[in-house]
Design a protein around this motif. Structure first.
Motif, mmCIF file in Angstrom:
data_model
loop_
_atom_site.group_PDB
_atom_site.id
_atom_site.type_symbol
_atom_site.label_atom_id
_atom_site.label_comp_id
_atom_site.label_asym_id
_atom_site.label_seq_id
_atom_site.Cartn_x
_atom_site.Cartn_y
_atom_site.Cartn_z
ATOM 1 N N ASN A 265 12.085 -1.057 2.463
ATOM 2 C CA ASN A 265 10.957 -0.431 3.153
ATOM 3 C C ASN A 265 11.328 0.962 3.665
ATOM 4 O O ASN A 265 10.500 1.874 3.665
ATOM 5 C CB ASN A 265 10.484 -1.304 4.304
ATOM 6 C CG ASN A 265 9.905 -2.615 3.822
ATOM 7 O OD1 ASN A 265 9.564 -2.761 2.653
ATOM 8 N ND2 ASN A 265 9.810 -3.570 4.715
ATOM 9 N N LEU A 266 12.569 1.114 4.094
ATOM 10 C CA LEU A 266 13.038 2.423 4.548
ATOM 11 C C LEU A 266 12.995 3.428 3.403
ATOM 12 O O LEU A 266 12.507 4.551 3.563
ATOM 13 C CB LEU A 266 14.459 2.309 5.101
ATOM 14 C CG LEU A 266 15.127 3.617 5.520
ATOM 15 C CD1 LEU A 266 14.506 4.115 6.813
ATOM 16 C CD2 LEU A 266 16.620 3.413 5.686
ATOM 17 N N ALA B 141 0.833 -1.210 0.000
ATOM 18 C CA ALA B 141 0.000 0.000 0.000
ATOM 19 C C ALA B 141 0.863 1.253 0.000
ATOM 20 O O ALA B 141 0.567 2.222 -0.720
ATOM 21 C CB ALA B 141 -0.931 -0.009 1.209
ATOM 22 N N VAL B 142 1.932 1.256 0.796
ATOM 23 C CA VAL B 142 2.822 2.427 0.839
ATOM 24 C C VAL B 142 3.519 2.607 -0.514
ATOM 25 O O VAL B 142 3.669 3.730 -0.999
ATOM 26 C CB VAL B 142 3.840 2.308 1.995
ATOM 27 C CG1 VAL B 142 4.873 3.421 1.938
ATOM 28 C CG2 VAL B 142 3.130 2.322 3.333
ATOM 29 N N VAL C 127 5.561 7.029 11.255
ATOM 30 C CA VAL C 127 5.607 5.782 12.036
ATOM 31 C C VAL C 127 6.199 4.658 11.203
ATOM 32 O O VAL C 127 7.061 3.890 11.683
ATOM 33 C CB VAL C 127 4.194 5.417 12.561
ATOM 34 C CG1 VAL C 127 4.151 3.991 13.083
ATOM 35 C CG2 VAL C 127 3.759 6.404 13.629
ATOM 36 N N LEU C 128 5.775 4.546 9.952
ATOM 37 C CA LEU C 128 6.332 3.501 9.077
ATOM 38 C C LEU C 128 7.814 3.733 8.805
ATOM 39 O O LEU C 128 8.601 2.780 8.755
ATOM 40 C CB LEU C 128 5.547 3.443 7.770
ATOM 41 C CG LEU C 128 4.135 2.874 7.881
ATOM 42 C CD1 LEU C 128 3.386 3.070 6.580
ATOM 43 C CD2 LEU C 128 4.175 1.411 8.265
ATOM 44 N N PHE C 129 8.196 4.985 8.654
ATOM 45 C CA PHE C 129 9.608 5.298 8.432
ATOM 46 C C PHE C 129 10.443 4.920 9.649
ATOM 47 O O PHE C 129 11.505 4.306 9.517
ATOM 48 C CB PHE C 129 9.765 6.787 8.112
ATOM 49 C CG PHE C 129 11.180 7.206 7.855
ATOM 50 C CD1 PHE C 129 11.798 6.884 6.668
ATOM 51 C CD2 PHE C 129 11.895 7.918 8.806
ATOM 52 C CE1 PHE C 129 13.107 7.270 6.419
ATOM 53 C CE2 PHE C 129 13.197 8.307 8.563
ATOM 54 C CZ PHE C 129 13.807 7.981 7.377
ATOM 55 N N LEU C 130 9.968 5.268 10.832
ATOM 56 C CA LEU C 130 10.706 4.922 12.058
ATOM 57 C C LEU C 130 10.766 3.414 12.272
ATOM 58 O O LEU C 130 11.784 2.892 12.738
ATOM 59 C CB LEU C 130 10.084 5.625 13.264
ATOM 60 C CG LEU C 130 10.229 7.147 13.275
ATOM 61 C CD1 LEU C 130 9.471 7.739 14.452
ATOM 62 C CD2 LEU C 130 11.683 7.564 13.282
ATOM 63 N N ASP C 131 9.699 2.713 11.907
ATOM 64 C CA ASP C 131 9.716 1.247 11.986
ATOM 65 C C ASP C 131 10.752 0.672 11.026
ATOM 66 O O ASP C 131 11.479 -0.262 11.376
ATOM 67 C CB ASP C 131 8.330 0.694 11.679
ATOM 68 C CG ASP C 131 8.290 -0.814 11.745
ATOM 69 O OD1 ASP C 131 8.726 -1.378 12.787
ATOM 70 O OD2 ASP C 131 7.834 -1.444 10.763
ATOM 71 N N ALA C 132 10.826 1.235 9.843
ATOM 72 C CA ALA C 132 11.814 0.763 8.869
ATOM 73 C C ALA C 132 13.233 1.048 9.351
ATOM 74 O O ALA C 132 14.137 0.220 9.187
ATOM 75 C CB ALA C 132 11.565 1.405 7.512
ATOM 76 N N VAL C 133 13.449 2.206 9.974
ATOM 77 C CA VAL C 133 14.771 2.524 10.534
ATOM 78 C C VAL C 133 15.136 1.521 11.617
ATOM 79 O O VAL C 133 16.273 1.024 11.674
ATOM 80 C CB VAL C 133 14.795 3.976 11.093
ATOM 81 C CG1 VAL C 133 16.032 4.222 11.931
ATOM 82 C CG2 VAL C 133 14.713 4.968 9.964
ATOM 83 N N GLY D 32 10.476 6.549 3.289
ATOM 84 C CA GLY D 32 11.146 7.852 3.289
ATOM 85 C C GLY D 32 10.777 8.694 2.086
ATOM 86 O O GLY D 32 10.444 9.886 2.216
ATOM 87 N N PHE D 33 10.825 8.087 0.909
ATOM 88 C CA PHE D 33 10.466 8.842 -0.295
ATOM 89 C C PHE D 33 8.977 9.164 -0.330
ATOM 90 O O PHE D 33 8.579 10.221 -0.811
ATOM 91 C CB PHE D 33 10.888 8.092 -1.566
ATOM 92 C CG PHE D 33 12.332 8.261 -1.888
ATOM 93 C CD1 PHE D 33 12.844 9.497 -2.222
ATOM 94 C CD2 PHE D 33 13.193 7.175 -1.843
ATOM 95 C CE1 PHE D 33 14.190 9.664 -2.518
ATOM 96 C CE2 PHE D 33 14.535 7.333 -2.133
ATOM 97 C CZ PHE D 33 15.032 8.567 -2.469
ATOM 98 N N SER D 34 8.161 8.261 0.176
ATOM 99 C CA SER D 34 6.734 8.531 0.230
ATOM 100 C C SER D 34 6.446 9.724 1.139
ATOM 101 O O SER D 34 5.640 10.600 0.800
ATOM 102 C CB SER D 34 5.994 7.293 0.718
ATOM 103 O OG SER D 34 4.618 7.488 0.670
ATOM 104 N N LEU D 35 7.102 9.782 2.276
ATOM 105 C CA LEU D 35 6.954 10.913 3.194
ATOM 106 C C LEU D 35 7.439 12.205 2.537
ATOM 107 O O LEU D 35 6.758 13.242 2.575
ATOM 108 C CB LEU D 35 7.737 10.637 4.472
ATOM 109 C CG LEU D 35 7.759 11.714 5.550
ATOM 110 C CD1 LEU D 35 6.360 11.960 6.077
ATOM 111 C CD2 LEU D 35 8.677 11.292 6.681
ATOM 112 N N PHE D 36 8.584 12.145 1.913
ATOM 113 C CA PHE D 36 9.154 13.325 1.248
ATOM 114 C C PHE D 36 8.249 13.813 0.118
ATOM 115 O O PHE D 36 7.943 15.013 0.022
ATOM 116 C CB PHE D 36 10.546 12.990 0.708
ATOM 117 C CG PHE D 36 11.147 14.082 -0.122
ATOM 118 C CD1 PHE D 36 11.591 15.253 0.473
ATOM 119 C CD2 PHE D 36 11.264 13.944 -1.495
ATOM 120 C CE1 PHE D 36 12.152 16.265 -0.287
ATOM 121 C CE2 PHE D 36 11.820 14.952 -2.266
ATOM 122 C CZ PHE D 36 12.253 16.119 -1.663
#
Length: 171
Positions: free
Chosen positions: A103-104, A7-8, A61-67, A108-112
Protein backbone atom coordinates in the motif's frame (compact mmCIF):
# COMPACT_ATOMS: atom_id res chain seq x y z
CA UNK A 1 -7.12 -5.64 -1.11
CA UNK A 2 -9.70 -3.26 0.31
CA UNK A 3 -11.85 -1.08 -1.87
CA UNK A 4 -9.83 2.08 -1.21
CA UNK A 5 -6.55 0.43 -2.14
CA UNK A 6 -8.10 -1.16 -5.22
CA UNK A 7 -9.26 2.32 -6.26
CA UNK A 8 -5.79 3.79 -5.63
CA UNK A 9 -4.17 0.95 -7.61
CA UNK A 10 -6.61 1.51 -10.49
CA UNK A 11 -5.82 5.23 -10.34
CA UNK A 12 -2.10 4.38 -10.48
CA UNK A 13 -2.58 2.13 -13.52
CA UNK A 14 -4.61 4.85 -15.27
CA UNK A 15 -1.86 7.39 -14.55
CA UNK A 16 0.80 5.08 -15.96
CA UNK A 17 -1.32 4.56 -19.08
CA UNK A 18 -1.83 8.29 -19.59
CA UNK A 19 1.86 9.02 -19.11
CA UNK A 20 2.75 6.36 -21.67
CA UNK A 21 0.22 7.79 -24.13
CA UNK A 22 1.56 11.33 -23.63
CA UNK A 23 5.11 10.10 -24.25
CA UNK A 24 4.34 8.45 -27.59
CA UNK A 25 6.76 10.01 -30.07
CA UNK A 26 4.48 9.94 -33.12
CA UNK A 27 1.79 12.20 -31.60
CA UNK A 28 3.02 15.80 -31.99
CA UNK A 29 2.45 18.42 -29.28
CA UNK A 30 0.22 20.42 -31.64
CA UNK A 31 -2.23 17.51 -31.75
CA UNK A 32 -2.28 17.38 -27.95
CA UNK A 33 -2.85 21.14 -27.89
CA UNK A 34 -5.86 20.69 -30.16
CA UNK A 35 -7.19 17.98 -27.87
CA UNK A 36 -6.60 20.12 -24.77
CA UNK A 37 -8.36 23.10 -26.38
CA UNK A 38 -11.75 21.37 -26.81
CA UNK A 39 -14.68 23.17 -25.21
CA UNK A 40 -15.17 20.32 -22.74
CA UNK A 41 -11.71 20.90 -21.26
CA UNK A 42 -12.42 24.61 -20.90
CA UNK A 43 -15.42 23.84 -18.72
CA UNK A 44 -13.46 21.31 -16.68
CA UNK A 45 -10.47 23.65 -16.28
CA UNK A 46 -12.34 25.78 -13.75
CA UNK A 47 -12.51 22.79 -11.42
CA UNK A 48 -9.12 21.36 -12.38
CA UNK A 49 -7.02 23.07 -9.69
CA UNK A 50 -9.49 22.17 -6.94
CA UNK A 51 -9.66 18.57 -8.13
CA UNK A 52 -5.88 18.38 -8.44
CA UNK A 53 -5.35 19.67 -4.88
CA UNK A 54 -8.06 17.38 -3.53
CA UNK A 55 -6.47 14.33 -5.12
CA UNK A 56 -3.02 15.40 -3.87
CA UNK A 57 -4.33 15.75 -0.31
CA UNK A 58 -6.12 12.40 -0.53
CA UNK A 59 -2.99 10.66 -1.83
CA UNK A 60 -0.82 12.29 0.84
CA UNK A 61 -3.22 11.10 3.55
CA UNK A 62 -3.18 7.57 2.13
CA UNK A 63 0.60 7.66 1.86
CA UNK A 64 0.98 8.78 5.48
CA UNK A 65 -1.46 6.08 6.58
CA UNK A 66 0.59 3.49 4.73
CA UNK A 67 3.79 4.78 6.37
CA UNK A 68 2.10 4.49 9.77
CA UNK A 69 1.03 0.92 9.03
CA UNK A 70 4.51 -0.07 7.88
CA UNK A 71 6.05 1.36 11.03
CA UNK A 72 3.45 -0.38 13.17
CA UNK A 73 4.03 -3.83 11.70
CA UNK A 74 7.78 -3.37 11.46
CA UNK A 75 8.04 -2.77 15.20
CA UNK A 76 5.63 -5.63 16.01
CA UNK A 77 7.64 -7.89 13.77
CA UNK A 78 10.56 -8.17 16.19
CA UNK A 79 8.32 -8.64 19.22
CA UNK A 80 6.16 -11.32 17.61
CA UNK A 81 9.14 -13.29 16.34
CA UNK A 82 10.21 -14.13 19.84
CA UNK A 83 6.67 -15.15 20.80
CA UNK A 84 6.29 -18.93 20.88
CA UNK A 85 2.77 -19.04 22.29
CA UNK A 86 1.15 -18.95 18.84
CA UNK A 87 3.26 -20.11 15.91
CA UNK A 88 1.06 -18.53 13.22
CA UNK A 89 1.35 -14.99 14.66
CA UNK A 90 4.68 -14.40 12.94
CA UNK A 91 3.32 -15.30 9.49
CA UNK A 92 0.22 -13.20 10.10
CA UNK A 93 2.35 -10.21 11.08
CA UNK A 94 4.55 -10.70 8.02
CA UNK A 95 1.46 -10.81 5.83
CA UNK A 96 0.20 -7.51 7.28
CA UNK A 97 3.65 -5.97 6.88
CA UNK A 98 3.73 -7.05 3.24
CA UNK A 99 0.28 -5.55 2.60
CA UNK A 100 1.18 -2.29 4.30
CA UNK A 101 4.41 -2.06 2.27
CA UNK A 102 2.45 -2.76 -0.91
CA UNK A 103 0.00 0.00 0.00
CA UNK A 104 2.91 2.33 0.70
CA UNK A 105 4.37 1.73 -2.76
CA UNK A 106 0.99 2.05 -4.46
CA UNK A 107 0.15 5.35 -2.76
CA UNK A 108 3.69 6.73 -3.13
CA UNK A 109 3.93 6.00 -6.83
CA UNK A 110 0.39 7.20 -7.40
CA UNK A 111 1.25 10.51 -5.72
CA UNK A 112 4.48 10.81 -7.69
CA UNK A 113 2.87 9.98 -11.05
CA UNK A 114 0.03 12.43 -10.38
CA UNK A 115 2.60 15.21 -10.03
CA UNK A 116 4.47 13.96 -13.10
CA UNK A 117 1.25 13.84 -15.11
CA UNK A 118 0.38 17.42 -14.24
CA UNK A 119 3.87 18.61 -15.17
CA UNK A 120 3.84 16.60 -18.40
CA UNK A 121 0.55 18.15 -19.54
CA UNK A 122 1.91 21.62 -18.70
CA UNK A 123 5.11 20.98 -20.67
CA UNK A 124 3.24 19.57 -23.68
CA UNK A 125 1.00 22.64 -23.74
CA UNK A 126 3.96 25.01 -23.47
CA UNK A 127 5.84 23.13 -26.20
CA UNK A 128 2.86 23.34 -28.55
CA UNK A 129 2.55 27.09 -27.93
CA UNK A 130 6.28 27.62 -28.51
CA UNK A 131 6.19 25.59 -31.72
CA UNK A 132 3.29 27.69 -33.01
CA UNK A 133 5.16 30.86 -31.98
CA UNK A 134 8.21 29.53 -33.81
CA UNK A 135 6.18 29.21 -37.00
CA UNK A 136 4.86 32.75 -36.66
CA UNK A 137 8.33 34.13 -35.93
CA UNK A 138 9.78 32.23 -38.88
CA UNK A 139 7.16 33.73 -41.18
CA UNK A 140 7.83 37.21 -39.80
CA UNK A 141 11.59 36.74 -40.26
CA UNK A 142 11.10 35.63 -43.87
CA UNK A 143 8.85 38.61 -44.58
CA UNK A 144 11.36 40.94 -42.93
CA UNK A 145 14.17 39.41 -44.98
CA UNK A 146 12.21 39.92 -48.22
CA UNK A 147 11.43 43.52 -47.28
CA UNK A 148 15.08 44.13 -46.41
CA UNK A 149 16.24 42.78 -49.77
CA UNK A 150 13.66 44.94 -51.55
CA UNK A 151 14.78 48.06 -49.68
CA UNK A 152 18.45 47.27 -50.35
CA UNK A 153 17.72 46.93 -54.08
CA UNK A 154 15.86 50.23 -54.06
CA UNK A 155 18.75 51.79 -52.15
CA UNK A 156 21.21 50.53 -54.77
CA UNK A 157 19.02 51.96 -57.54
CA UNK A 158 18.88 55.31 -55.74
CA UNK A 159 22.66 55.33 -55.28
CA UNK A 160 23.18 54.59 -58.97
CA UNK A 161 20.68 57.25 -59.92
CA UNK A 162 22.31 59.84 -57.63
CA UNK A 163 25.81 58.96 -58.76
CA UNK A 164 24.69 59.23 -62.38
CA UNK A 165 23.05 62.59 -61.65
CA UNK A 166 26.19 63.88 -59.89
CA UNK A 167 28.33 62.57 -62.73
CA UNK A 168 26.13 64.40 -65.28
CA UNK A 169 26.48 67.70 -63.40
CA UNK A 170 30.26 67.47 -63.42
CA UNK A 171 30.31 67.20 -67.18
Amino acid sequence: MTLQWAAVATFLYAEIGLILIFCLPFIPPQRWQKIFSFNVWGKIATFWNKAFLTIIILLIVLFLDAVREVRKYSSVHTIERSSTSRPDVYEHTQMKLFRSQRNLYISGFSLFFWLVLRRLVTLITQLAKELSNKGVLKTQAENTNKATKKFMEENEKLKRFLSAKVHCRKL
